[in-house]
Design a protein around this motif. Structure first.
Motif, PDB file in Angstrom:
ATOM      1  N   LYS A  76     -36.215  23.631   7.347  1.00  0.00           N
ATOM      2  CA  LYS A  76     -37.201  22.826   6.649  1.00  0.00           C
ATOM      3  C   LYS A  76     -38.587  23.457   6.776  1.00  0.00           C
ATOM      4  CE  LYS A  76     -34.502  19.441   5.378  1.00  0.00           C
ATOM      5  NZ  LYS A  76     -34.300  19.051   3.982  1.00  0.00           N
ATOM      6  N   ALA A  77     -39.337  23.419   5.693  1.00  0.00           N
ATOM      7  CA  ALA A  77     -40.718  23.885   5.708  1.00  0.00           C
ATOM      8  C   ALA A  77     -41.550  22.787   5.059  1.00  0.00           C
ATOM      9  CB  ALA A  77     -40.866  25.195   4.940  1.00  0.00           C
ATOM     10  N   LYS A  78     -42.032  21.866   5.922  1.00  0.00           N
ATOM     11  CA  LYS A  78     -42.744  20.676   5.446  1.00  0.00           C
ATOM     12  C   LYS A  78     -41.845  19.916   4.470  1.00  0.00           C
ATOM     13  CE  LYS A  78     -47.660  21.263   6.242  1.00  0.00           C
ATOM     14  NZ  LYS A  78     -48.991  21.296   5.635  1.00  0.00           N
ATOM     15  N   GLY A  79     -42.279  19.793   3.187  1.00  0.00           N
ATOM     16  CA  GLY A  79     -41.515  19.003   2.231  1.00  0.00           C
ATOM     17  C   GLY A  79     -40.474  19.799   1.480  1.00  0.00           C
ATOM     18  N   ALA A  80     -40.123  20.986   1.951  1.00  0.00           N
ATOM     19  CA  ALA A  80     -39.170  21.808   1.217  1.00  0.00           C
ATOM     20  C   ALA A  80     -38.140  22.426   2.150  1.00  0.00           C
ATOM     21  CB  ALA A  80     -39.913  22.912   0.457  1.00  0.00           C
ATOM     22  N   GLU A  81     -36.944  22.613   1.628  1.00  0.00           N
ATOM     23  CA  GLU A  81     -35.909  23.327   2.368  1.00  0.00           C
ATOM     24  C   GLU A  81     -36.036  24.816   2.067  1.00  0.00           C
ATOM     25  OE1 GLU A  81     -31.114  24.049   2.169  1.00  0.00           O
ATOM     26  OE2 GLU A  81     -31.900  22.101   1.527  1.00  0.00           O
ATOM     27  N   ARG A  82     -35.967  25.624   3.095  1.00  0.00           N
ATOM     28  CA  ARG A  82     -36.087  27.079   2.938  1.00  0.00           C
ATOM     29  C   ARG A  82     -34.712  27.709   3.073  1.00  0.00           C
ATOM     30  NH1 ARG A  82     -36.020  31.359   6.295  1.00  0.00           N
ATOM     31  NH2 ARG A  82     -37.325  33.187   5.848  1.00  0.00           N
ATOM     32  N   ARG A  83     -34.348  28.520   2.083  1.00  0.00           N
ATOM     33  CA  ARG A  83     -33.048  29.194   2.131  1.00  0.00           C
ATOM     34  C   ARG A  83     -33.218  30.671   1.783  1.00  0.00           C
ATOM     35  NH1 ARG A  83     -27.677  28.663   2.346  1.00  0.00           N
ATOM     36  NH2 ARG A  83     -27.903  26.487   2.937  1.00  0.00           N
ATOM     37  N   GLU A  84     -32.614  31.532   2.594  1.00  0.00           N
ATOM     38  CA  GLU A  84     -32.628  32.964   2.323  1.00  0.00           C
ATOM     39  C   GLU A  84     -31.526  33.297   1.328  1.00  0.00           C
ATOM     40  OE1 GLU A  84     -32.425  35.116   5.972  1.00  0.00           O
ATOM     41  OE2 GLU A  84     -34.215  34.157   6.816  1.00  0.00           O
ATOM     42  N   VAL A  85     -31.876  34.051   0.292  1.00  0.00           N
ATOM     43  CA  VAL A  85     -30.934  34.390  -0.776  1.00  0.00           C
ATOM     44  C   VAL A  85     -31.124  35.857  -1.176  1.00  0.00           C
ATOM     45  CG1 VAL A  85     -30.896  32.033  -1.690  1.00  0.00           C
ATOM     46  CG2 VAL A  85     -32.559  33.664  -2.583  1.00  0.00           C
ATOM     47  N   ARG A  86     -30.245  36.329  -2.019  1.00  0.00           N
ATOM     48  CA  ARG A  86     -30.402  37.651  -2.650  1.00  0.00           C
ATOM     49  C   ARG A  86     -29.878  37.522  -4.081  1.00  0.00           C
ATOM     50  NH1 ARG A  86     -31.773  42.234   0.091  1.00  0.00           N
ATOM     51  NH2 ARG A  86     -31.918  42.056   2.379  1.00  0.00           N
ATOM     52  N   ILE A  87     -30.788  37.150  -4.973  1.00  0.00           N
ATOM     53  CA  ILE A  87     -30.425  36.909  -6.365  1.00  0.00           C
ATOM     54  C   ILE A  87     -31.260  37.808  -7.271  1.00  0.00           C
ATOM     55  CG2 ILE A  87     -30.305  35.193  -8.209  1.00  0.00           C
ATOM     56  CD1 ILE A  87     -30.138  33.063  -5.969  1.00  0.00           C
ATOM     57  N   PRO A  88     -30.647  38.777  -7.936  1.00  0.00           N
ATOM     58  CA  PRO A  88     -31.398  39.649  -8.855  1.00  0.00           C
ATOM     59  C   PRO A  88     -31.976  38.834 -10.012  1.00  0.00           C
ATOM     60  CG  PRO A  88     -29.246  40.579  -8.325  1.00  0.00           C
ATOM     61  CD  PRO A  88     -29.231  39.158  -7.841  1.00  0.00           C
ATOM     62  N   ILE A  89     -33.238  39.068 -10.312  1.00  0.00           N
ATOM     63  CA  ILE A  89     -33.897  38.365 -11.416  1.00  0.00           C
ATOM     64  C   ILE A  89     -33.959  39.285 -12.629  1.00  0.00           C
ATOM     65  CG2 ILE A  89     -36.003  37.227 -12.196  1.00  0.00           C
ATOM     66  CD1 ILE A  89     -34.371  35.754  -9.977  1.00  0.00           C
ATOM     67  N   GLU A  90     -33.408  38.817 -13.731  1.00  0.00           N
ATOM     68  CA  GLU A  90     -33.381  39.617 -14.947  1.00  0.00           C
ATOM     69  C   GLU A  90     -34.781  39.715 -15.558  1.00  0.00           C
ATOM     70  OE1 GLU A  90     -30.548  37.796 -17.512  1.00  0.00           O
ATOM     71  OE2 GLU A  90     -28.884  37.987 -16.083  1.00  0.00           O
ATOM     72  N   ASP A  91     -35.041  40.815 -16.254  1.00  0.00           N
ATOM     73  CA  ASP A  91     -36.331  41.003 -16.908  1.00  0.00           C
ATOM     74  C   ASP A  91     -36.534  39.942 -17.987  1.00  0.00           C
ATOM     75  OD1 ASP A  91     -36.786  43.235 -15.353  1.00  0.00           O
ATOM     76  OD2 ASP A  91     -36.085  44.656 -16.872  1.00  0.00           O
ATOM     77  N   PHE A  92     -37.773  39.508 -18.137  1.00  0.00           N
ATOM     78  CA  PHE A  92     -38.086  38.531 -19.181  1.00  0.00           C
ATOM     79  C   PHE A  92     -39.505  38.757 -19.682  1.00  0.00           C
ATOM     80  CE2 PHE A  92     -39.141  36.420 -15.109  1.00  0.00           C
ATOM     81  CZ  PHE A  92     -40.460  36.052 -15.322  1.00  0.00           C
ATOM     82  N   THR A  93     -39.761  38.227 -20.864  1.00  0.00           N
ATOM     83  CA  THR A  93     -41.090  38.298 -21.468  1.00  0.00           C
ATOM     84  C   THR A  93     -41.501  36.906 -21.917  1.00  0.00           C
ATOM     85  OG1 THR A  93     -40.716  40.567 -22.245  1.00  0.00           O
ATOM     86  CG2 THR A  93     -42.515  39.332 -23.279  1.00  0.00           C
TER      87      THR A  93
END
Length: 247
Positions: A76-93
């Motif tokens: 937990k980080a204050k009001g949010a849950e923190r999760r470690e991930v590895r997700i490639p983000i596709e290019d966008f415009t």
């Protein structure tokens, strides 16, 4: 349902208990059955926002978590849950608040803090934006040169570049390294899906959406997912600094 879904209030078992408990005070059986039916229907309808992101997060992180069993990977980080991930983000415009084209490729080589919000949101989005501004203010001059903040709308119907510019001004952010992005809904849907963000229009200017703040590394891979209302700026700063180039 609230304007924006706070995923840190899950798991589903706790939510189910919260739904059923008020029914104990209802005396009329038929009336109780009607309320129960309506509440359960609403509960399962809300799962459509939770399951895509959690399925994506667990699918992307399961191998590393199973291997390391790192208890710090989810916290937990204050009001949010923190999760470690590895997700490639596709290019966008998309289009930024100055009506200029913004290509995600421009973020390569920088650590990006990316959040999803809309300008008429009355509750969660202002908290997320304020937390991001605190994070921005906590960076040194040199660190700012290697980081970038991005807010992507979940309501392109209302959030034109001009509206996004007014929103940025309202929160007093530094636009030197912060873009507020909008665009065609078809393009945005692909981006929302890539990040695991569920979006549903309830009415004009009223959107249900996953409350995600993501930290993306210099190669364009999402490394940290904060799920909830207001990530702790100090925790975000710590994550960002771990991903910055060492000098």
């Amino acid at each position: 349902m609230p304007c924006c879904i706070e995923l840190n209030k899950w798991p589903a078992v706790v939510q189910a208990v919260q739904i059923v408990q008020p029914l104990r005070s209802v005396q009329n059986v038929e009336h109780k059955h009607g309320i129960l039916t309506a509440l359960i229907a609403e509960f399962f309808n809300s799962l459509r926002f939770v399951l895509p992101l959690y399925a994506m997060l667990f699918a992307s992180t399961a191998p590393s978590l199973a291997w390391s069993h790192d208890q710090n990977a989810t916290q937990k980080a204050k009001g949010a849950e923190r999760r470690e991930v590895r997700i490639p983000i596709e290019d966008f415009t998309l289009t930024d608040q100055t009506s200029r084209s913004f290509k995600s490729q421009s973020l390569r080589g920088k650590v990006a803090i990316i959040a999803f919000a809309y300008t008429t949101c009355p509750d969660v989005c202002p908290l997320i934006t304020a937390a991001m501004r605190q994070t921005q203010e906590g960076l040194t001059k040199d660190e700012r040169a290697s980081t970038y903040f991005v807010t992507i709308t979940t309501d392109p119907e209302i959030d034109t570049p001009q509206v996004m510019a007014a929103y940025a001004k309202r929160y007093g952010v530094d636009p030197a390294n912060w873009a507020f992005l909008t665009g065609d809904e078809a393009v945005l849907k692909k981006i929302w899906k890539n990040f695991g963000v569920g979006v549903q229009r309830k009415a004009r200017g009223l959107i249900d959406h996953t409350t995600l703040t993501a930290v993306v590394d210099r190669s364009g891979t999402m490394r940290i997912a904060y799920i909830g209302t207001s990530p702790d700026p100090k925790a975000v700063l710590q994550d960002v600094r771990k991903l910055l180039p060492r000098k």
